[in-house]
Write a protein that holds these residues in place. Structure first.
Motif, PDB file in Angstrom:
ATOM      1  N   VAL A  31      19.934  15.751  -2.782  1.00  0.00           N
ATOM      2  CA  VAL A  31      18.792  15.523  -3.663  1.00  0.00           C
ATOM      3  C   VAL A  31      18.550  14.022  -3.801  1.00  0.00           C
ATOM      4  CG1 VAL A  31      17.861  15.836  -5.984  1.00  0.00           C
ATOM      5  CG2 VAL A  31      19.238  17.646  -4.931  1.00  0.00           C
ATOM      6  N   ARG A  32      17.296  13.628  -3.601  1.00  0.00           N
ATOM      7  CA  ARG A  32      16.894  12.249  -3.760  1.00  0.00           C
ATOM      8  C   ARG A  32      15.694  12.193  -4.703  1.00  0.00           C
ATOM      9  NH1 ARG A  32      21.248  11.925  -2.019  1.00  0.00           N
ATOM     10  NH2 ARG A  32      21.994  10.705  -0.229  1.00  0.00           N
ATOM     11  N   TYR A  33      15.303  10.972  -5.081  1.00  0.00           N
ATOM     12  CA  TYR A  33      14.274  10.811  -6.108  1.00  0.00           C
ATOM     13  C   TYR A  33      13.201   9.848  -5.614  1.00  0.00           C
ATOM     14  CZ  TYR A  33      18.074  12.918  -8.684  1.00  0.00           C
ATOM     15  OH  TYR A  33      19.068  13.772  -9.076  1.00  0.00           O
ATOM     16  N   THR A  34      11.964  10.102  -6.031  1.00  0.00           N
ATOM     17  CA  THR A  34      10.850   9.277  -5.580  1.00  0.00           C
ATOM     18  C   THR A  34       9.758   9.235  -6.634  1.00  0.00           C
ATOM     19  OG1 THR A  34       9.229   8.951  -3.796  1.00  0.00           O
ATOM     20  CG2 THR A  34       9.709  11.220  -4.427  1.00  0.00           C
ATOM     21  N   ARG A  35       8.932   8.188  -6.573  1.00  0.00           N
ATOM     22  CA  ARG A  35       7.746   8.081  -7.424  1.00  0.00           C
ATOM     23  C   ARG A  35       6.484   8.403  -6.625  1.00  0.00           C
ATOM     24  NH1 ARG A  35       7.909   6.790 -13.100  1.00  0.00           N
ATOM     25  NH2 ARG A  35       5.963   5.647 -12.785  1.00  0.00           N
ATOM     26  N   LYS A  78      17.761   1.988  -3.851  1.00  0.00           N
ATOM     27  CA  LYS A  78      16.788   2.305  -2.798  1.00  0.00           C
ATOM     28  C   LYS A  78      17.529   2.713  -1.528  1.00  0.00           C
ATOM     29  CE  LYS A  78      12.815  -0.448  -4.236  1.00  0.00           C
ATOM     30  NZ  LYS A  78      11.834  -1.486  -3.858  1.00  0.00           N
ATOM     31  N   GLU A  79      17.000   3.768  -0.900  1.00  0.00           N
ATOM     32  CA  GLU A  79      17.645   4.295   0.297  1.00  0.00           C
ATOM     33  C   GLU A  79      16.747   4.174   1.525  1.00  0.00           C
ATOM     34  OE1 GLU A  79      20.527   7.976   0.613  1.00  0.00           O
ATOM     35  OE2 GLU A  79      18.453   8.648   0.799  1.00  0.00           O
ATOM     36  N   ASN A 129       0.811  -1.221   0.000  1.00  0.00           N
ATOM     37  CA  ASN A 129       0.000   0.000   0.000  1.00  0.00           C
ATOM     38  C   ASN A 129       0.844   1.271   0.000  1.00  0.00           C
ATOM     39  OD1 ASN A 129      -2.597  -1.257   0.038  1.00  0.00           O
ATOM     40  ND2 ASN A 129      -2.310  -1.738   2.203  1.00  0.00           N
ATOM     41  N   THR A 130       2.129   1.159  -0.299  1.00  0.00           N
ATOM     42  CA  THR A 130       3.005   2.321  -0.348  1.00  0.00           C
ATOM     43  C   THR A 130       2.951   2.952  -1.736  1.00  0.00           C
ATOM     44  OG1 THR A 130       4.489   1.323   1.291  1.00  0.00           O
ATOM     45  CG2 THR A 130       5.375   3.115  -0.044  1.00  0.00           C
ATOM     46  N   ASN A 131       2.641   4.231  -1.787  1.00  0.00           N
ATOM     47  CA  ASN A 131       2.523   4.918  -3.075  1.00  0.00           C
ATOM     48  C   ASN A 131       3.840   4.874  -3.855  1.00  0.00           C
ATOM     49  OD1 ASN A 131      -0.141   5.769  -2.487  1.00  0.00           O
ATOM     50  ND2 ASN A 131       0.636   7.511  -1.321  1.00  0.00           N
ATOM     51  N   GLY A 132       3.748   4.483  -5.123  1.00  0.00           N
ATOM     52  CA  GLY A 132       4.914   4.507  -5.996  1.00  0.00           C
ATOM     53  C   GLY A 132       5.972   3.470  -5.699  1.00  0.00           C
ATOM     54  N   TYR A 133       5.681   2.534  -4.799  1.00  0.00           N
ATOM     55  CA  TYR A 133       6.691   1.530  -4.445  1.00  0.00           C
ATOM     56  C   TYR A 133       6.922   0.574  -5.614  1.00  0.00           C
ATOM     57  CZ  TYR A 133       8.936  -2.426  -2.130  1.00  0.00           C
ATOM     58  OH  TYR A 133       9.805  -3.440  -1.795  1.00  0.00           O
ATOM     59  N   LYS A 134       8.189   0.235  -5.845  1.00  0.00           N
ATOM     60  CA  LYS A 134       8.572  -0.726  -6.870  1.00  0.00           C
ATOM     61  C   LYS A 134       9.117  -1.982  -6.185  1.00  0.00           C
ATOM     62  CE  LYS A 134       7.513   2.235 -10.000  1.00  0.00           C
ATOM     63  NZ  LYS A 134       6.224   2.102 -10.701  1.00  0.00           N
ATOM     64  N   LYS A 135       8.561  -3.114  -6.552  1.00  0.00           N
ATOM     65  CA  LYS A 135       8.918  -4.368  -5.889  1.00  0.00           C
ATOM     66  C   LYS A 135      10.358  -4.766  -6.169  1.00  0.00           C
ATOM     67  CE  LYS A 135       8.071  -8.361  -7.600  1.00  0.00           C
ATOM     68  NZ  LYS A 135       7.475  -9.643  -8.046  1.00  0.00           N
ATOM     69  N   ASP A 136      10.921  -5.519  -5.225  1.00  0.00           N
ATOM     70  CA  ASP A 136      12.257  -6.092  -5.375  1.00  0.00           C
ATOM     71  C   ASP A 136      12.133  -7.553  -5.778  1.00  0.00           C
ATOM     72  OD1 ASP A 136      13.653  -3.782  -4.619  1.00  0.00           O
ATOM     73  OD2 ASP A 136      13.383  -4.250  -2.492  1.00  0.00           O
ATOM     74  N   GLU A 137      13.116  -8.011  -6.511  1.00  0.00           N
ATOM     75  CA  GLU A 137      13.157  -9.422  -6.898  1.00  0.00           C
ATOM     76  C   GLU A 137      14.583  -9.918  -6.753  1.00  0.00           C
ATOM     77  OE1 GLU A 137      12.417 -11.823 -11.000  1.00  0.00           O
ATOM     78  OE2 GLU A 137      10.713 -10.683 -10.228  1.00  0.00           O
ATOM     79  N   MET A 138      14.728 -10.975  -5.949  1.00  0.00           N
ATOM     80  CA  MET A 138      16.059 -11.512  -5.720  1.00  0.00           C
ATOM     81  C   MET A 138      16.441 -12.480  -6.838  1.00  0.00           C
ATOM     82  SD  MET A 138      17.667 -13.850  -2.740  1.00  0.00           S
ATOM     83  CE  MET A 138      17.683 -15.238  -3.875  1.00  0.00           C
TER      84      MET A 138
END
Length: 280
Positions: free
Chosen positions: A136-140, A208-209, A30-39
């Protein structure tokens, strides 16, 4: 047998990291703009095995491909495993698994209409630039607010930057705020600048930070992104809950198989040490 213990153990450790990755994806559904991780896992370099001085199935060692070379090693009492394909190959022996990379899946998330004029969604490529104490950082995540100082900020009170790298100031008591697809901000008929959309030629240049932010690595420099902005919408997480649950079950089964292999190897080692070598 010790190699078998290590092989099974590395498989268990790899699957544990995969479990942590899946759990993090589910926690951010439910996090806005979150992009999933895949190992992504890979095998440690395997070892090619050969039979040495073994004529049980080959007849005489002279039956091998190169008679002269075979005779030379026969006189020495050995067979070379690496010269001319002399020794019969048994096959490769795996040495366990390891984590190659935890990759970010940057597929577009679903858009949700909120009706809030300060909610912004990016369709296509691009990131919002925000000012943080670390730089400066970046986000969706386009869930923005007007701060007490009148700036357009994130939920963590980080200023959203325009194309010139400056904060965007919103006039007080102005509800008529319009933001175009190119990021141009207008309020009360006044042009307040343009929200900067940053893009990167190498999509792997961002790491990701935490706090839904990305930081550039290895001196990567942003460029103008090709995406567009939709006002009154938010991009949701691109995590598919059903798919992640299936992956979690499959991961559990793999971990369980590695665990049973470890127990079996330990049991065989115990028998070899305590029973086979016992003097009757």
């Amino acid at each position: 047998m010790l190699r078998g213990l290590y092989t099974a153990a590395t498989g268990m450790m790899t699957e544990q990291i995969r479990t942590d990755t899946i759990a993090n994806n589910l926690a951010n559904v439910n996090t806005n703009g979150y992009k999933k991780d895949e190992m992504i896992s890979e095998e440690f370099e395997s070892v090619l095995l050969h039979r040495i001085n073994d004529d049980s199935q080959q007849g005489s060692i002279l039956d091998l491909q190169n008679i002269d070379t075979a005779r030379k090693y026969l006189l020495k009492g050995t067979v070379a495993a690496d010269e001319g394909g002399m020794a019969p190959s048994i096959g490769s022996l795996g040495r366990g698994a390891k984590v190659a990379e935890i990759a970010v899946v940057r597929d577009q998330g679903a858009l949700e209409n909120t009706g809030n004029k300060l909610d912004l969604a990016i369709t296509g490529d691009g990131y919002f630039s925000v000012n943080t104490p670390q730089g400066v950082r970046y986000t969706r995540d386009g869930n923005f607010y007007r701060s007490a100082a009148g700036q357009l900020v994130t939920a963590n009170n980080q200023a959203v930057l325009n194309t010139a790298g400056q904060a965007i100031n919103l006039p007080p008591d102005t509800a008529d705020i319009n933001i175009g697809a190119d990021g141009t901000v207008n309020a009360g008929g006044q042009n307040l600048g343009q929200i900067g959309l940053a893009g990167f030629a190498d999509r792997g240049a961002l790491l990701k930070e935490g706090d839904n932010l990305y930081r550039p690595q290895n001196g990567a420099q942003p460029q103008q992104a090709a995406g567009s902005i939709q006002q009154g919408w938010l991009e949701r997480s691109n995590v598919n809950v059903a798919r992640e649950m299936v992956e979690l079950i499959n991961n559990y089964r793999t971990y369980e198989a590695d665990s049973k292999a470890l127990v079996t190897q330990d049991s065989l080692l115990d028998k070899a040490v305590n029973d086979v070598g016992r003097v009757s």
